[in-house]
Design a protein around this motif. Sequence first.
Motif, PDB file in Angstrom:
ATOM      1  N   ASN A 118       8.016 -10.476  -1.303  1.00  7.98           N
ATOM      2  CA  ASN A 118       7.648  -9.119  -1.710  1.00  7.98           C
ATOM      3  C   ASN A 118       6.713  -8.489  -0.690  1.00  7.98           C
ATOM      4  OD1 ASN A 118       8.919  -8.730  -4.401  1.00  7.98           O
ATOM      5  ND2 ASN A 118       7.784 -10.599  -4.835  1.00  7.98           N
ATOM      6  N   GLY A 119       6.589  -7.169  -0.779  1.00 10.65           N
ATOM      7  CA  GLY A 119       5.697  -6.464   0.131  1.00 10.65           C
ATOM      8  C   GLY A 119       4.278  -7.012   0.056  1.00 10.65           C
ATOM      9  N   GLY A 120       3.853  -7.355  -1.174  1.00  6.66           N
ATOM     10  CA  GLY A 120       2.496  -7.871  -1.363  1.00  6.66           C
ATOM     11  C   GLY A 120       2.265  -9.201  -0.651  1.00  6.66           C
ATOM     12  N   THR A 123       1.322  -7.876   2.899  1.00  3.36           N
ATOM     13  CA  THR A 123       0.014  -7.216   3.016  1.00  3.36           C
ATOM     14  C   THR A 123      -1.106  -8.245   2.829  1.00  3.36           C
ATOM     15  OG1 THR A 123       0.106  -6.560   0.688  1.00  3.36           O
ATOM     16  CG2 THR A 123       0.844  -4.938   2.303  1.00  3.36           C
ATOM     17  N   TYR A 146      -1.692   1.969  -1.914  1.00  4.63           N
ATOM     18  CA  TYR A 146      -1.227   0.847  -2.749  1.00  4.63           C
ATOM     19  C   TYR A 146      -0.610  -0.223  -1.855  1.00  4.63           C
ATOM     20  CZ  TYR A 146       1.398  -1.866  -6.148  1.00  4.63           C
ATOM     21  OH  TYR A 146       1.889  -2.899  -6.904  1.00  4.63           O
ATOM     22  N   HIS A 147      -1.056  -1.469  -2.049  1.00  2.00           N
ATOM     23  CA  HIS A 147      -0.567  -2.546  -1.172  1.00  2.00           C
ATOM     24  C   HIS A 147      -0.085  -3.763  -1.951  1.00  2.00           C
ATOM     25  CE1 HIS A 147      -2.139  -0.068   2.027  1.00  2.00           C
ATOM     26  NE2 HIS A 147      -3.329  -0.075   1.466  1.00  2.00           N
ATOM     27  N   GLY A 148       0.149  -3.621  -3.263  1.00  5.07           N
ATOM     28  CA  GLY A 148       0.660  -4.747  -4.048  1.00  5.07           C
ATOM     29  C   GLY A 148      -0.276  -5.106  -5.187  1.00  5.07           C
ATOM     30  N   HIS A 206       1.330   8.325   0.671  1.00  7.70           N
ATOM     31  CA  HIS A 206       2.357   8.569  -0.352  1.00  7.70           C
ATOM     32  C   HIS A 206       1.876   8.079  -1.724  1.00  7.70           C
ATOM     33  CE1 HIS A 206       3.245   4.423   0.709  1.00  7.70           C
ATOM     34  NE2 HIS A 206       3.871   4.747   1.815  1.00  7.70           N
ATOM     35  N   ASP A 237       0.888  -0.698   6.743  1.00  5.10           N
ATOM     36  CA  ASP A 237       1.689  -1.120   5.596  1.00  5.10           C
ATOM     37  C   ASP A 237       2.933  -0.232   5.559  1.00  5.10           C
ATOM     38  OD1 ASP A 237       2.918  -1.577   3.243  1.00  5.10           O
ATOM     39  OD2 ASP A 237       1.123  -1.445   1.988  1.00  5.10           O
ATOM     40  N   VAL A 239       5.691  -1.100   4.105  1.00  8.03           N
ATOM     41  CA  VAL A 239       6.549  -1.678   3.058  1.00  8.03           C
ATOM     42  C   VAL A 239       7.459  -0.600   2.460  1.00  8.03           C
ATOM     43  CG1 VAL A 239       6.520  -2.689   0.728  1.00  8.03           C
ATOM     44  CG2 VAL A 239       5.030  -3.611   2.526  1.00  8.03           C
ATOM     45  N   ARG A 240       6.906   0.590   2.219  1.00  9.67           N
ATOM     46  CA  ARG A 240       7.717   1.627   1.580  1.00  9.67           C
ATOM     47  C   ARG A 240       8.447   2.501   2.606  1.00  9.67           C
ATOM     48  NH1 ARG A 240       4.989   5.473  -2.879  1.00  9.67           N
ATOM     49  NH2 ARG A 240       3.894   3.508  -3.255  1.00  9.67           N
ATOM     50  N   LYS A 265      10.744  -3.938   0.921  1.00 12.20           N
ATOM     51  CA  LYS A 265      11.710  -2.993   0.362  1.00 12.20           C
ATOM     52  C   LYS A 265      13.057  -2.914   1.092  1.00 12.20           C
ATOM     53  CE  LYS A 265       8.432  -0.302  -2.291  1.00 12.20           C
ATOM     54  NZ  LYS A 265       8.850  -0.538  -3.650  1.00 12.20           N
TER      55      LYS A 265
HETATM   56  C1  LIG Z   1       3.143   0.820   0.566  1.00 15.01           C
HETATM   57  C2  LIG Z   1       3.383  -0.398  -0.284  1.00 15.01           C
HETATM   58  N1  LIG Z   1       2.794  -1.551   0.039  1.00 15.01           N
HETATM   59  C3  LIG Z   1       2.963  -2.670  -0.677  1.00 15.01           C
HETATM   60  C4  LIG Z   1       3.751  -2.659  -1.792  1.00 15.01           C
HETATM   61  C5  LIG Z   1       3.914  -3.911  -2.590  1.00 15.01           C
HETATM   62  O1  LIG Z   1       5.211  -4.364  -2.454  1.00 15.01           O
HETATM   63  P1  LIG Z   1       5.821  -5.369  -3.543  1.00 15.01           P
HETATM   64  O2  LIG Z   1       5.841  -4.625  -4.831  1.00 15.01           O
HETATM   65  O3  LIG Z   1       7.178  -5.656  -3.015  1.00 15.01           O
HETATM   66  O4  LIG Z   1       4.920  -6.561  -3.558  1.00 15.01           O
HETATM   67  C6  LIG Z   1       4.401  -1.477  -2.168  1.00 15.01           C
HETATM   68  C7  LIG Z   1       5.227  -1.431  -3.370  1.00 15.01           C
HETATM   69  O5  LIG Z   1       5.542  -0.400  -3.891  1.00 15.01           O
HETATM   70  C8  LIG Z   1       4.209  -0.317  -1.402  1.00 15.01           C
HETATM   71  O6  LIG Z   1       4.805   0.828  -1.720  1.00 15.01           O
END
Ligand SMILES: Cc1ncc(COP(=O)(O)O)c(C=O)c1O
Length: 418
Positions: A118-120, A123, A146-148, A206, A237, A239-240, A265
């Motif tokens: 996952n993104g978290g 991060t 937001y980072h998880g 965002h 980050d 991720v999005r 993602k």
């Molecule tokens: C910018 C950003 N970083 C980290 C995350 C966390 O990713 P995950 O939900 O896949 O752990 C998200 C999830 O929406 C995100 O939008």
Amino acid sequence: MQTYDTSESISLFNRAREVIPGGIYGHYAASNKRAGPRYFSRAEGAHFWDVDGNDYIDYMCAYGPNILGYNNQVVDEAAQAQYRLGNTVSLVAPITIELAEVLVDMVTAADWALFGKNGGDSTGLAVRIARAETGRRKVVKVTDGYHGVAPWMMATMDFESARTGTVPEDGAHILQVPWNDTDAFEQLIGEHKDDIACFISSPYDHPTMRDNELPDDGYWRKMEKLCRDNGIVLIVDDVRAGFRINLAGSNVAYGFTPDLICFGKAIANGYPLSALVGTDALREAATKVFYTGTQFFNAAPMAAAKATLLELQRANAATKITETGAALNEGLVRVASQQGYELIASGVPAMPFYRLANVPTAAHFAWVDECVKRGVYFLGYHNHFVSTAHTQADLGRTFEIVNDAFIAMGDPGSHQTV
Ligand SMILES: Cc1ncc(COP(=O)(O)O)c(C=O)c1O
């Protein structure tokens, strides 16, 4: 419009609540609070069908993973081929190296890559590598970034503690600065001299529930210089936004080079995979920091990711979805204006955030509901996503549906202005 029926979704939701706390959890729980579908039966391209048989043009793209269209044949076949060979085995699959090579080749700032789910995962690892490298404690993030769901991150959320499940100590070393505010960052550097390990931020702001904001001219170059001058690790980050702005990394679009980039993602078009990429300067720290998970070595999602990245390059995807998103924005703003409404589109075109101006928030959400029940899957509080599978025909149908949704809303003057 035919009668809109979501009774099967509701009946499944009631069944779910018996065995799943809350029925639907996490970011998908947003669907509990609105009229509309809660469970899908199938998906294809830019569409999904709910369990009641309603067809939607999907502008949420599974909250980001869908970038090449649901059930993309090339990606699915690559994953299937690897599943047939083996997925989770007692050794690493060579596809891991192939995937890392593609990423290092494609992403300008990348000299190496590590993979999680996952993104978290990415991060959290980025922050740990920054701390291991610098021997410092503080992490600076953007206020509503937001980072998880890791405790270091959730402790900064504006929720009551029961909803984050954290204690104040979890956030003890997390400092926050407003978006686009280089002075605030400079001030923090002054106050915590030699104790700031990293700055972590998405490439543009965002947040949920309000207009998304791009970086001011010169913002990223100034942030990069402040990090360099003060030995602070710069983490993007992505991720999005990753692969939706620039396939070489969103930072390339904004003219700066981070030390670490987090991807998730869209990287595997829906298969479970995330990546952290970094520069040679952090290779040693990245080698030392212990990082693992039972599923981290799944080979099929890596095959899916490699196929996704190659397809994104072949299709010139970032440019394509930027153009599609710009056409979507232009059409929606025009349709809104023809019906007397003002629609604000913010953020990058491939990830548009929409807000109806000059009406109460409730009217904005009512308009989203009118779109959803006619077959355009929007979400009121979150940015949307565009995929390469959204066609001109999808856009044309979207404009018709959205026009009908505005007509159903009636005269804009009938909504009390704020
Ligand atoms: C910018 C950003 N970083 C980290 C995350 C966390 O990713 P995950 O939900 O896949 O752990 C998200 C999830 O929406 C995100 O939008």
